[in-house]
Design a protein around this motif. Structure first.
Motif, short mmCIF file in Angstrom:
data_model
loop_
_atom_site.label_atom_id
_atom_site.label_comp_id
_atom_site.label_asym_id
_atom_site.label_seq_id
_atom_site.Cartn_x
_atom_site.Cartn_y
_atom_site.Cartn_z
N LEU A 72 0.84 -1.21 0.00
CA LEU A 72 0.00 0.00 0.00
C LEU A 72 0.87 1.26 0.00
O LEU A 72 0.64 2.19 -0.78
N LEU A 74 4.00 1.63 -0.93
CA LEU A 74 4.72 1.80 -2.20
C LEU A 74 3.80 2.34 -3.29
O LEU A 74 4.18 3.23 -4.05
N GLY A 75 2.58 1.80 -3.34
CA GLY A 75 1.62 2.24 -4.35
C GLY A 75 1.30 3.72 -4.21
O GLY A 75 1.30 4.47 -5.19
N VAL A 76 1.06 4.14 -2.97
CA VAL A 76 0.74 5.55 -2.71
C VAL A 76 1.95 6.43 -3.06
O VAL A 76 1.81 7.47 -3.71
N VAL A 78 4.42 5.87 -5.18
CA VAL A 78 4.63 5.95 -6.64
C VAL A 78 3.63 6.92 -7.26
O VAL A 78 3.98 7.74 -8.12
N ALA A 79 2.37 6.84 -6.81
CA ALA A 79 1.34 7.74 -7.37
C ALA A 79 1.63 9.20 -7.05
O ALA A 79 1.38 10.09 -7.86
N MET A 80 2.18 9.44 -5.86
CA MET A 80 2.48 10.82 -5.45
C MET A 80 3.61 11.43 -6.27
O MET A 80 3.73 12.64 -6.37
N PHE B 68 -0.42 -3.29 -4.72
CA PHE B 68 0.44 -2.15 -5.10
C PHE B 68 -0.20 -1.35 -6.23
O PHE B 68 -0.34 -0.12 -6.15
N ALA B 71 -3.44 0.39 -5.10
CA ALA B 71 -3.17 1.57 -4.26
C ALA B 71 -2.70 2.74 -5.13
O ALA B 71 -3.09 3.89 -4.91
N GLN B 72 -1.88 2.42 -6.11
CA GLN B 72 -1.39 3.47 -7.01
C GLN B 72 -2.54 4.09 -7.80
O GLN B 72 -2.64 5.32 -7.91
N THR B 75 -4.79 6.27 -5.44
CA THR B 75 -4.17 7.56 -5.10
C THR B 75 -4.20 8.50 -6.31
O THR B 75 -4.53 9.68 -6.16
N THR B 76 -3.88 7.96 -7.49
CA THR B 76 -3.91 8.81 -8.70
C THR B 76 -5.32 9.36 -8.93
O THR B 76 -5.49 10.54 -9.26
#
Lengths: 294, 116
Positions: A72, A74-76, A78-80, B68, B71-72, B75-76
């Motif tokens: 979670l 890492l995903g957040v 990367v998106a940021m 992963f 979540a990405q 957030t996007t």
């Protein structure tokens, strides 16, 4: 694969927050503060799920919750790190690119969850509905991820699309779709010999998605993306059914309903009069009041 | 889950969504789409639940990769919605300021002409 009682209680409050937020978001003054209700509700559910898994821990050290937190985080992160528009300006192309990235991510997620679902339910004779959901999830995942990738490549000028597909191209697309449906049905009905049909179905799904994405008009990209968001909503509903989660069933249905609203309005991204579209691609601005359809 | 109960829930939520909860006004329907995309971020809940309930090591790794990416995406989606709402508010302010200034200029011009 049930998520247990804790998540249902937390999910109930999360759903309540979402429904209140949807009403509050209609007020322009409250909007900037109430959008935070969505990540708060989502965070609440995620924390609830992780905490309940810590409580239900049987072995001395279970690293699944830690792996979940890592994934979670890492995903957040990367998106940021994605480059953002300048403050107070959002170009249309940023939205198309952003939604493409969302389609890629959600598509990969659905493909992986479909694969997991298939490995878990392919052996049980009575789980025909679960196998069907897994196959549909796989197809939607591959289709959305490929479409997202094609759109992303198009908006970054690595690929150029064609405007209107010819009759032959359309016929070819429908033929490939028909073969995909037949292969999917074979996989669902005869799970013993499903490996080859499933792999072939996924390869054809990639081809079909690529053909369709390349033949979408430039000004219809966001309309096509909205359709895919609707399909992702349908996949969330199916996952809610598999995981016996009322929260996912309700949220997925809301996503489908919202996508229907947008698709019915013929894809005109209505704030378009305030912003530029493809700055470098088109010298003349596109008239978005006339939305050509496929 | 009982398919009938699931069907009722889906039908209720669809009715709620179609009847107006997600129906943005005509000139702001793009924001409605971004709102829906932010809601689609709840896909991460499904992948997380799969990760936390699985027993197999390989499935755990696959579910972690799925979490992963989910979540990405979530957030996007939220960042896009937030950006759009701020830009929209800013554009509304600019437009209202322009509208306020335009009649004032016209009045000034007509007064000037009368004076001449």
């Amino acid at each position: 694969m049930g998520i247990g009682f804790h998540i249902d209680t937390v999910g109930f409050y999360a759903l309540l927050i979402i429904l209140v937020a949807l009403t509050a978001l209609t007020d322009p003054q409250k909007r900037p503060s109430w959008i935070w209700a969505i990540p708060i509700a989502l965070g609440l559910v995620l924390i609830g799920t992780i905490v309940s898994s810590f409580r239900g821990e049987t072995s001395a050290f279970d690293w699944r919750p830690w792996l979940a937190i890592l994934a979670l985080g890492l995903g957040v992160a990367v998106a940021m790190r994605r480059p953002k528009s300048l403050k107070n300006t959002v170009h249309y192309i940023d939205l198309v690119r952003g939604i493409s990235i969302i389609l890629i991510g959600s598509g990969i997620t659905l493909t992986l969850l479909g694969t997991i679902g298939w490995t878990q339910y392919s052996l049980a004779v009575s789980s025909l509905d679960l196998r069907l959901i897994a196959v549909i999830g796989l197809f939607i995942g591959v289709w959305s991820a490929t479409t997202g990738l094609m759109f992303w490549l198009r908006t970054n000028e690595h690929l150029s699309g064609s405007d209107d597909p010819s009759f032959g191209q359309r016929l070819g697309q429908w033929l490939v779709l028909a073969i995909i449906v037949i292969l999917g049905l074979i996989a669902v009905i005869k799970p013993d010999s499903a490996t080859a049909p499933l792999i072939l179905m996924m390869v054809l799904a990639v081809e079909w998605a690529a053909l369709t994405a390349l033949a979408t008009r430039q000004e219809n990209l966001i309309w096509a993306q909205a359709k895919h968001i609707g399909f992702i909503g349908a996949a969330i509903v199916m996952l809610g059914y598999v995981q016996a989660s009322i929260l996912l069933l309700a949220i997925g249905s809301l996503v489908v309903a919202g996508a229907i609203h947008f698709v019915r309005r013929e894809g005109s991204f209505c704030q378009i009069n305030r912003r530029e579209f493809y700055e470098n691609e088109h010298k003349e601005p596109i008239d978005f009041n006339q939305q050509p359809r496929d | 889950m009982d398919p009938t109960i699931a069907g009722y829930i889906v039908l209720l939520a669809l009715t709620l969504g179609l009847s107006g909860a997600l129906r943005a006004e005509r000139e702001h329907c793009g924001r409605g789409l971004l709102l829906v995309i932010a809601l689609a971020g709840f896909l991460v809940v499904a992948s997380l639940a799969t990760l936390l309930t699985t027993g197999s090591g390989i499935i755990m790794i696959i579910a972690a990769i799925a979490t992963f990416f989910a979540a990405q995406s979530a957030t996007t989606g939220f960042l896009l919605l937030r950006q759009e709402i701020h830009a929209e508010q800013h554009a509304d302010q600019v437009m209202s300021e322009t509208n306020q200034n335009t009649p004032a200029k016209t009045t000034q011009q007509s007064t000037h002409k009368q004076g001449e």
